[in-house]
Design a protein around this motif. Structure first.
Motif: not given
Length: 554
Positions: A74-101
């Motif tokens: 996420p620190a590499a580009s705005e697209t990477e940063f925005a993608f992660l924020r979208t996943l978190i803020e729109q609650q697109l990550i299932p409860d049983d899935v762990t994201i990694q950065v």
């Protein structure tokens, strides 16, 4: 190739032999899978995915069953940063899935990474710095102690930022370019990081040992992994992970032997996408386990659909010979292979439907969404009678006698050879119908009837050109009587009539199929096929087809 002397082996064996993994026969349970398609795979694309494409790819990985997904740097580009924020803020990550950065061990990058993670339900923060001799000497020009300091300071900062940031975080450390690092030094730097993080049963730490560049044969990598596994501190609270690349073409072997040697987790990508020759291919790894009767805990029941999405989003192509996923990997063109597969499929259906042991096919193609008729046997000039007959039987319900299969097989091979192309099933069927089925020239069958004095004394009406006439014959059965009528009335000679028949289902209407072979005086055998709703009529049409073959070629 006169420059071979300039290549030195740049890897390091453990200080003592670590070969316990050689006593294990196969992998008995699936590892923790972590997809790095959206970071390592994405950064290797000619045109990296945009936000919408990454969101669709993330959902594909979730649907397959990945519980850990590296979503980017996420620190590499705005697209990477925005993608992660979208996943978190729109609650697109299932409860049983762990994201990694991923983050380098540099302060501003670590802080930016935690800024992107604010509010994450659960995330792995993956810290790395390069440790190999080549990287230390040529890139960073730092001592071993200075490299350790980079790792330790980064580990401490991760702890600090995790305490200051809303979210639930797990830590991971990679000595990048592990395979080019002295094993004792790799162990020392990993243990120093573990001492900072103090893993526990409730908060385990991931130590990832990447083959950033594959440098050795797989057994060396396995010995390195086993040594690390046996000497890491806090081992019971450490999840030992692999991240093999495929520079030597041994990424899958590296991962498999590494798991035998103690690794509990594997990072890789679908179909091996990634920098240079790519990452380890998780599809191949998982289905290799499946072929040994081990549940890989990933769902590849519809490989064609997965490939379609993968190719569309990455603009990459899955090779025709790619293990399991490739268009041709379940296909046999060779005649002997086709014959063995056809017989194996029939044997399994009759004798052992609960087990898979079909020659030449490691797994059942249907288990991953592939179709027998389109995938297993395809016809060209190298094909054999068994494969050609198998296509007709499986797709069109035509079960040719063995000798007729042989004759038709040679005919089809010659057609393919002349045309210099593969023949599709419908082309093979059209050839069969044109050459063998209900042939009506030069003599066309019209009808038959029994003579008054004897049911087996038969009168046959035929048409030759514009002329219609009746011929008669007698025999020990109706078909035999018609055969004698043809020989006497047309002046043709043949013997050794071979006959077989079966029912043919076409939609809701059942038809009869008959096959007849006759032998000319010169020993040449001619074949005919008849298809009709009436079994006797189909037999007569088959006989006329065979006789017409003889008359046409005589």
């Amino acid at each position: 190739m006169n420059n071979v002397e300039k290549y030195a082996r740049g890897y390091f064996m453990p200080p003592k032999t670590s070969l316990n993994w050689t006593q294990k026969e196969y992998i008995t349970e699936a590892p923790v899978w972590c997809s790095v398609d959206l970071r390592d795979g994405n950064q290797a694309l000619i045109v990296p995915m945009n936000l919408e494409e990454k969101l669709e790819y993330f959902q594909l990985l979730v649907d397959i069953g990945f519980k850990e997904i590296e979503v980017g740097f996420p620190a590499a580009s705005e697209t990477e940063f925005a993608f992660l924020r979208t996943l978190i803020e729109q609650q697109l990550i299932p409860d049983d899935v762990t994201i990694q950065v991923l983050t380098q061990s540099r302060e501003h990058i670590i802080r930016k990474t935690f800024e992107s993670l604010k509010g994450a339900k659960k995330a792995v923060v993956h810290l790395y710095n390069s440790t190999s001799v080549a990287q230390r000497e040529q890139v960073f020009r730092k001592s071993k102690q200075e490299i350790i300091d980079i790792a330790v300071n980064g580990a401490k900062l991760l702890q600090q930022c995790a305490e200051e940031t809303e979210g639930n975080f797990q830590f991971q450390y990679s000595p990048e370019s592990f395979t080019g690092t002295e094993i004792e030094f790799a162990l020392e730097i990993c243990n120093r990081v573990l001492e900072v993080w103090q893993p526990t049963a409730d908060n385990p730490v991931i130590i990832n040992l990447p083959a950033t560049v594959s440098m050795s044969m797989p057994h060396v990598y396995a010995s390195q992994i086993e040594y690390m596994s046996e000497h890491l501190k806090f081992r019971e609270h450490v999840i030992l992970s692999l991240h093999p690349h495929n520079d030597r073409g041994t990424g899958v072997a590296d991962a498999e032997l590494g798991m035998l040697a103690g690794a509990q987790r594997v990072e890789g990508t679908l179909f091996g996408n990634g920098e240079r020759t790519g990452n380890v291919d998780i599809v191949t790894l998982a289905l290799n386990m499946y072929s040994h009767g081990v549940d890989p805990k990933l769902n590849f029941e519809n490989i064609p659909k997965i490939i379609s999405v993968y190719e569309r989003l990455t603009k990459m192509r899955v090779s025709e010979r790619h293990p399991y996923g490739g268009e041709l990997v379940f296909t046999a063109f060779s005649g002997s292979h086709q014959d063995a597969i056809a017989k194996g499929m029939k044997w399994r259906e009759e004798q052992q439907p609960q087990h898979w042991s079909v020659p030449y096919l490691l797994i059942d193609p249907k288990d991953i969404g592939r179709e027998y008729e389109g995938d297993i046997i395809r016809i060209n000039s190298q094909s054999g009678k068994g494969g050609i007959g198998y296509v007709l039987q499986l797709k069109y319900g035509l079960d040719l006698p063995a000798k007729m299969r042989e004759s038709f097989g040679y005919f089809v091979k010659n057609v393919s050879d002349r045309q210099q192309k593969e023949l599709m099933p419908d082309e093979i069927y059209d050839i069969f119908v044109r050459e063998y089925v209900n042939i009506s020239a030069p003599v066309e069958f019209v009808k038959y009837r029994s003579a008054e004095q004897d049911d087996f004394h038969t009168i046959v009406t035929i048409r030759t050109g514009d002329e219609v006439k009746e011929i008669e014959g007698a025999g020990n059965g109706r078909l035999d009587a018609i055969s004698h009528a043809l020989q006497d009335g047309l002046g043709v000679e043949y013997s050794d009539l071979i006959y077989s028949e079966h029912a043919l289902e076409t939609g809701s209407k059942s038809q009869a199929v008959s096959y007849i072979g006759i032998t000319a005086p010169d020993g040449t055998r001619y074949w005919g096929c008849g298809i009709d709703v009436d079994i006797m009529t189909s037999s007569v049409k088959a006989l006329f087809s065979a006789v017409n073959q003889l008359m046409h070629k005589a």
